[in-house]
Enzyme design. Structure first.
Site, short mmCIF file in Angstrom:
data_model
loop_
_atom_site.label_atom_id
_atom_site.label_comp_id
_atom_site.label_asym_id
_atom_site.label_seq_id
_atom_site.Cartn_x
_atom_site.Cartn_y
_atom_site.Cartn_z
N GLU A 119 0.92 -1.21 0.02
CA GLU A 119 0.08 0.02 -0.02
C GLU A 119 0.87 1.24 0.00
OE1 GLU A 119 -2.02 3.13 0.35
OE2 GLU A 119 -1.33 2.69 2.37
N CYS A 161 -1.54 9.23 2.75
CA CYS A 161 -1.58 8.85 1.35
C CYS A 161 -2.88 9.03 0.49
CB CYS A 161 -1.07 7.25 1.44
SG CYS A 161 -2.61 6.14 2.06
#
Length: 492
Positions: free
Chosen positions: A243, A277
């Site tokens: 990720e 993010c």
């Protein structure tokens, strides 16, 4: 003693390290990294513990995980302070992180049964059964922006599935990693099931290069993720869940409610000082007088955001970045965009030299060429104007990343078009890009990664499926395949 290997706290034999508060420079944690031999020792401990842990009834593993949840609840205030002091984020936000850690556990237990439990289908002559088995020994690499919550999503799901683990927190958040592991110790994890190794690049490379590792679960930057992918290439037997980051677009098509649109943009771009993010990095706005009013209001309100210390009273919306170096990197990215021809709408400003306190910056880049396609991990928002919605989608997809994308519009048809054409793992409509639910997948495509490290979907990469055809007895079929003759010949 800052490493936890095979149930014992030991002193690292690697580089000396200390962690300070990114605003006050107060020393919070000191210790030594794990060297390569200690990393290998942690892997050996996890390997030795794996058979017994994997054979435990699920209820036994669940009981330990639930005790960990109870300990999180009991020590919520203490862990909140540790996270806030170490990352620089405000106390209120650190508290939400601990709450997310607690809530994720019940969801992870449900996900185990729903996605990786046992399913049986009856057949005429038996049954077809789907079971799931743990991979074995997994490494977990944690990030610094949510040093409790994000590794927790990997660790809880992996332990429930029956894996054993080596956890390496970010070298920027060793204190949080150690504090969480001490709660796991109190929860009663058997020796070797979860091991803690502290350290930076050298420790990480030693861990990811171990032959006896069955997989690696990673949350962090694209550059590190790509490096890990290259390191594990040619090893399809190892699970690799990545990720990574994003260069995320937020499309502002309709701003009839200007303040609501500004609020959504602030939440998307500047929460956690831009260190999520999923934060909006690119703001795509439709040409016209309406958007001029929106941008003016955005600059006005964003200009009032004053980053503060973790314990300020009243609390600030944003705190410091993870380090003064991280703040300097954002400043350099802003100046680089100015040099390319960008027009600054709101200048970033260091509140105090030598600290990580940085005010938000907004810069317009319409018509500017050669803007880097990168994730600037901080409070810097890049603005582009577009003429029509098809152009907005083209701009949104003009990135190697594919994590999150958002649309502000009253037109459902535009959202439907975006759903069809956007290249992103998360596509939101009139909601902040930074909003996520543990019951939904979290992750992206392209340079943003592969698997989905949330409580619900993490179950998918923490176990592998085993299919079985089963019958309690062996019988000869009533109907045989052509060419088979089982008739008995009489003796001559």
């Amino acid at each position: 003693m800052t490493l936890w290997i095979n149930g014992d706290w030991i002193t690292g034999q690697g580089e000396r390290r200390r962690k300070t508060n990114p605003v006050s420079a107060e020393i919070l944690w000191q210790g030594n990294d794990a060297n390569a031999a200690q990393v290998a020792e942690a892997c050996q401990a996890a390997r030795a513990a794996f058979p017994r842990w994997a054979r435990q009834p699920f209820t036994a593993r669940q009981a330990i995980v639930q005790k960990f949840a109870a300990l999180l609840e009991a020590h919520k205030a203490d862990l909140t302070e540790v996270i806030a002091r170490e990352t620089g984020k405000p106390r209120w936000e650190a508290a939400t992180e601990v709450t997310a850690m607690i809530n994720k556990i019940a969801i992870s237990i449900k996900a185990y049964h729903a996605r990786t439990g046992e399913q049986k289908s009856e057949l005429v002559d038996g049954a077809a059964t789907l079971r799931h088995r743990p991979h074995g020994v997994l490494a977990v690499f944690g990030p610094y922006n949510f040093p409790g919550h994000l590794p927790n999503g990997h660790i809880v799901s992996a332990l429930l599935a029956g894996n054993t683990l080596i956890f390496k927190p970010s070298e920027l958040t060793p204190w949080t990693g150690e504090t969480v592991i001490k709660l796991w110790e109190r929860a009663g994890l058997p020796a070797g099931v979860l091991n803690l190794v502290q350290g930076g690049r050298e420790t990480g490379q030693a861990l990811s290069s171990l032959d006896d590792l069955d997989g690696l679960l990673f949350t962090g930057s694209a550059s590190t993720g790509y490096q890990l992918h290259r390191q594990l290439s040619g090893q399809p037997e190892k699970i690799l869940a990545l990720e990574m980051g994003g260069n995320n677009p937020l499309i502002i098509e309709d701003v009839a409610n200007i303040d609501a649109a500004v609020h959504l943009t602030l939440q998307s771009a500047f929460i956690t000082a831009g260190q999520r993010c999923t934060c909006a990095r690119r703001l795509l706005v439709k040409q016209g007088a309406q958007v001029d009013a929106f941008l003016a209001r955005l600059v006005d309100v964003a200009g009032r955001l004053q980053p503060g210390r973790w314990d300020d009273d009243p609390q600030s919306f944003i705190g410091g970045l993870i380090s003064a170096q991280a703040a300097q990197h954002v400043m350099e990215a802003w100046r680089q965009r100015e040099a390319l021809g960008g027009r600054t709408l709101l200048a970033s400003r260091k509140v105090k030299e030598g600290t990580s306190l940085l005010t938000p910056g907004i810069i317009e880049l319409t018509g500017v060429a050669d803007v880097p396609d990168e994730e600037v991990f901080g409070p810097l928002l890049n603005v582009w104007r577009y003429a029509h919605f098809d152009e907005a989608i083209r701009l949104a997809n003009n990135t190697r990343f594919g994590l999150s994308c958002g649309l502000v519009s009253t037109d459902r048809a535009q959202f439907e078009q975006l759903l069809l054409e956007a290249r992103a793992g998360i596509v939101n409509w009139n909601k902040p890009l930074t909003g996520a639910a543990s019951t939904a997948p979290f992750g992206g495509v392209g340079a943003s990664g592969n698997h989905r490290p949330s409580a619900w979907y993490a179950a998918d990469y923490c176990a592998w499926p085993m299919a079985s055809l089963e019958s309690p007895e062996l019988t000869l079929p009533a109907t045989l395949s052509p060419g088979l003759d089982f008739s008995r010949r009489e003796a001559v």
